[in-house]
Scaffold this active site. Structure first.
Site, PDB file in Angstrom:
ATOM      1  N   HIS A 264       0.835  -1.204   0.000  1.00 32.76           N
ATOM      2  CA  HIS A 264       0.000   0.000   0.000  1.00 32.76           C
ATOM      3  C   HIS A 264       0.873   1.258   0.000  1.00 32.76           C
ATOM      4  O   HIS A 264       0.717   2.139  -0.857  1.00 32.76           O
ATOM      5  CB  HIS A 264      -0.910  -0.031   1.242  1.00 32.76           C
ATOM      6  N   GLU A 265       1.799   1.327   0.942  1.00 33.61           N
ATOM      7  CA  GLU A 265       2.633   2.528   1.045  1.00 33.61           C
ATOM      8  C   GLU A 265       3.544   2.665  -0.175  1.00 33.61           C
ATOM      9  O   GLU A 265       3.804   3.775  -0.636  1.00 33.61           O
ATOM     10  CB  GLU A 265       3.433   2.531   2.352  1.00 33.61           C
ATOM     11  N   HIS A 268       1.686   4.538  -2.749  1.00 37.43           N
ATOM     12  CA  HIS A 268       1.771   5.988  -2.520  1.00 37.43           C
ATOM     13  C   HIS A 268       3.165   6.495  -2.925  1.00 37.43           C
ATOM     14  O   HIS A 268       3.305   7.534  -3.562  1.00 37.43           O
ATOM     15  CB  HIS A 268       1.562   6.317  -1.034  1.00 37.43           C
ATOM     16  N   GLU A 294      -4.923   7.622  -3.026  1.00 36.06           N
ATOM     17  CA  GLU A 294      -5.402   6.344  -2.499  1.00 36.06           C
ATOM     18  C   GLU A 294      -5.716   5.358  -3.632  1.00 36.06           C
ATOM     19  O   GLU A 294      -5.625   4.148  -3.448  1.00 36.06           O
ATOM     20  CB  GLU A 294      -6.630   6.604  -1.613  1.00 36.06           C
TER      21      GLU A 294
HETATM   22 ZN    ZN Z   1      -3.201   5.170   1.860  1.00 40.35          ZN
END
Ligand code: ZN
Length: 500
Positions: A264-265, A268, A294
Site C-alpha cells: 500500500h505505502e 503511494h 489512495e
Molecule cells: Zn493510503
C-alpha cells in the site's frame, strides 16, 4: 513580467523547502525520535509551518500573482507554468481567507483534541472527549463559513482533500456502492466462514521485512530515491522527487499486516517518485488529491496484491520463506484467507468488501455534524445505529466504536470519503490500463510490473498536482467518476471466492 515570474517561483521554492523540512521533522518524529523529543519537536514543527504560512500569505505573493496574470492567460492550459499559477492562486486565495486567530484556535483545539482522544479512547470515556470534539466541530463550521461554499457546507471541507469536488457528485456514487455492498456482505455471511487461522502463526519479522522489500522492488519502488523504516502506523512522506520514504509495521502473529501495508505505502511512494522532476520545489510536487493518491496505493495493495495472478507467481517464494508456517497451506487456501470477508467493528482491519461501509458511516455522520442535524452528544448512538444497519454488528464500546479513529480529534473532517474514492478510482484506472495493454494480467502473474508502472507514470504520476481530480479522471478515462467498474470487480471477485 518574466522577472516577476522568476521571483514568484523563487519564493514558492523557498516555501516548498520549508514544507519539505517540516515533513522531514515529522518523519523523524514517527520513526527514530526518542520520546523525550516530543515537546520540543512540536514547537519546531509549529515554527517551520508558521514561517511557511507567513511567507505564503504575504502581500508580496498576491502582488506577484497579480502581476503575472496576463502571462498565465497566454500560456497553454497544460503548460507547467500555467498549472503552477492556477494552483498557487487557488492555494493563496484559500490561505488568505482564514484569519490567523481561527487558524491558531483550530491548531490549539486539535492538539488538545488528540491528547484528550488518546486518553478517552483508552478509558472508553466518550464524555471526556465530547467537549473537545464539540469545540473542534464548532471551529470547523466557522472555518467552512469563512472559506465559503456552494450547495453544502461540507463542500468547503472536502475541498481541502479533493479540490473542486462536491458531495452532490459523491453521494450518488457512494449510494450505488452501498446498495451493492450491503446485500453482497449478507450473502457472504450466509456462507461458511473461510478459515484464515494459519495467518496468525508466528512469522519471523526479518523474513517478513525482506519479502515485502523484494515485492515492492519488483513493483518498481526505487530504493535509490527512497527507503523503508518502521513506525507505529504505516505512512508515506516525501521531501522531493528524489527522496520519498515509506514505513511499515510488522506483526509477528499476523502475516497480512506488514505484507499489504508495505504494498500500500509503496503505491503511494511510487506516485510521489513518478512526479516530473520539472515540478520539484513547486506546489505542484504532490498528488492531485487524496482520492487519487489512495487509488494508487489500493491498486497495488488490492487489485494487484490480493489477486490470484500475483500469488501464482509469489506464493511459492513466500511458502519457501515460511515453510514451517505455510508448508501445509495450498495456494487456493492462502488466496481465500487473504481475501476473507468479515463484517467487523474496526475500519483499519476491514477487508476490501466491507471497508467502504466503514467509510460511509463516517461520511454520513460528519455531514450531519457540520450541518447541525446531529449533536456531538448523540454521536455514539448514531454511530452504533449505522454499524448495525450497514455491517450488522454493534460496537461493544465507544473505544471500538466512535472513538477508534484519530481523524476527527485532529480536525480532519471531510477526509474520510477520499478512501472510498480511491477504491472506486483504482478500478477505473486499472480497467483503462488493461484495455490499452491486454497483456497486463499475464505479466502480473509472471511478477512483471513494468507496463503497469509505466502506464501510471505516463497517465497519472508525472502530472503531480497540475490537474484537479476531476480533470485528471477525465483525461485518463474520458469520463467522470463511475462506481460501476468497482462494483463489478468486488461482486465478481467475491462471488467467485465465496461461491455464492
Ligand atoms: Zn493510503
Amino acid at each position: 513580467m518574466e522577472q516577476k515570474l522568476a521571483t514568484l517561483k523563487a519564493r514558492l521554492a523557498e516555501i516548498a523547502d520549508l514544507h519539505a523540512t517540516g515533513a522531514l521533522l515529522g518523519w523523524d518524529q514517527e520513526t527514530y525520535m526518542p520520546d523525550g523529543g516530543a515537546a520540543e519537536r512540536a514547537e519546531q514543527l509549529a515554527t517551520i509551518y508558521k514561517i511557511a504560512h507567513e511567507k505564503f500569505t504575504a502581500d508580496e505573493i498576491g502582488e506577484l500573482l497579480e502581476a503575472v496574470q496576463p502571462l498565465a492567460e497566454q500560456l497553454d492550459d497544460d503548460a507547467d507554468d500555467a498549472a503552477l499559477l492556477r494552483v498557487a492562486r487557488r492555494d493563496y486565495d484559500k490561505a488568505r481567507k482564514l484569519p490567523t486567530d481561527l487558524v491558531v484556535a483550530l491548531s490549539r483545539a486539535t492538539s488538545h483534541g488528540v491528547e484528550s482522544w488518546k486518553k478517552a479512547r483508552a478509558a472508553n470515556d466518550f464524555a471526556a472527549f465530547q467537549p473537545h470534539l464539540e469545540k473542534i466541530v464548532d471551529l470547523t463550521i466557522q472555518k467552512a463559513e469563512v472559506l465559503g461554499y456552494e450547495e453544502h457546507i461540507y463542500n468547503a471541507l472536502l475541498d481541502d482533500y479533493e479540490p473542486d469536488m462536491k458531495i452532490s457528485q459523491i453521494n450518488p456514487i457512494f449510494r450505488q456502492v452501498k446498495d451493492a455492498t450491503v446485500p453482497l456482505v449478507a450473502a457472504i455471511n450466509a456462507q461458511p466462514p473461510i478459515d484464515a487461522s494459519f495467518l496468525h502463526r508466528r512469522f519471523d519479522p526479518k523474513t517478513q521485512w525482506d519479502f515485502g522489500v523484494a515485492v515492492v522492488k519488483d513493483f518498481g519502488y526505487d530504493f535509490t530515491r527512497g527507503r523503508q523504516d518502521k513506525s507505529a502506523h504505516p505512512f508515506t512522506t516525501s521531501f522531493g522527487v528524489g527522496d520519498v520514504r515509506i514505513t511499515t509495521r510488522i506483526l509477528e502473529n499476523y502475516l497480512p499486516s506488514a505484507l499489504f501495508s508495505t504494498m500500500h505505502e509503496a503505491g503511494h511512494g511510487m506516485y510521489e517518485q513518478g512526479i516530473a522532476p520539472s515540478l520539484a520545489r513547486t506546489p505542484l510536487r504532490d498528488g492531485a488529491s487524496l482520492g487519487i493518491h489512495e487509488s494508487q496505493s489500493r491498486m497495488w495493495e488490492n487489485v494487484v496484491g490480493r489477486s490470484m495472478g500475483f500469488w501464482q507467481h509469489y506464493y511459492p517464494t513466500l511458502q519457501k520463506s515460511f515453510s514451517a508456517q505455510l508448508g501445509d497451506v495450498s495456494l487456493e487456501t492462502f488466496y481465500r484467507a487473504i481475501n476473507k470477508v468479515t463484517p467487523s467493528l474496526i475500519r483499519v482491519e476491514a477487508d476490501e468488501v466491507t471497508y467502504n461501509l466503514h467509510i460511509f458511516v463516517r461520511f454520513e455522520l460528519e455531514q450531519a455534524l457540520v450541518t447541525g442535524e446531529l449533536k456531538v452528544a448523540d454521536l455514539p448512538e448514531a454511530w452504533n445505529e449505522k454499524y448495525r444497519a450497514y455491517l450488522g454488528v454493534t460496537p461493544d464500546s465507544d473505544t471500538n466504536g466512535v472513538m477508534q479513529d484519530i481523524h476527527w480529534s485532529s480536525g480532519l473532517i471531510g477526509y474520510f470519503p477520499t478512501y472510498s474514492l480511491g477504491n472506486i478510482l483504482s478500478m477505473q484506472f486499472f480497467n483503462k490500463m488493461v484495455a490499452e495493454n491486454p497483456a497486463i494480467p499475464a505479466e502480473i502473474a509472471r511478477g512483471e510490473f513494468g507496463t503497469v508502472l509505466g502506464w501510471l507514470r505516463e497517465n497519472i504520476h508525472r502530472h503531480g498536482r497540475k490537474y484537479t481530480p476531476a480533470e485528471l479522471v477525465e483525461r485518463v478515462t474520458g469520463g467522470g467518476i463511475d462506481a460501476q467498474p468497482y462494483i463489478k470487480y468486488i461482486t465478481d471477485k467475491y462471488t467467485e471466492i465465496y461461491g455464492s
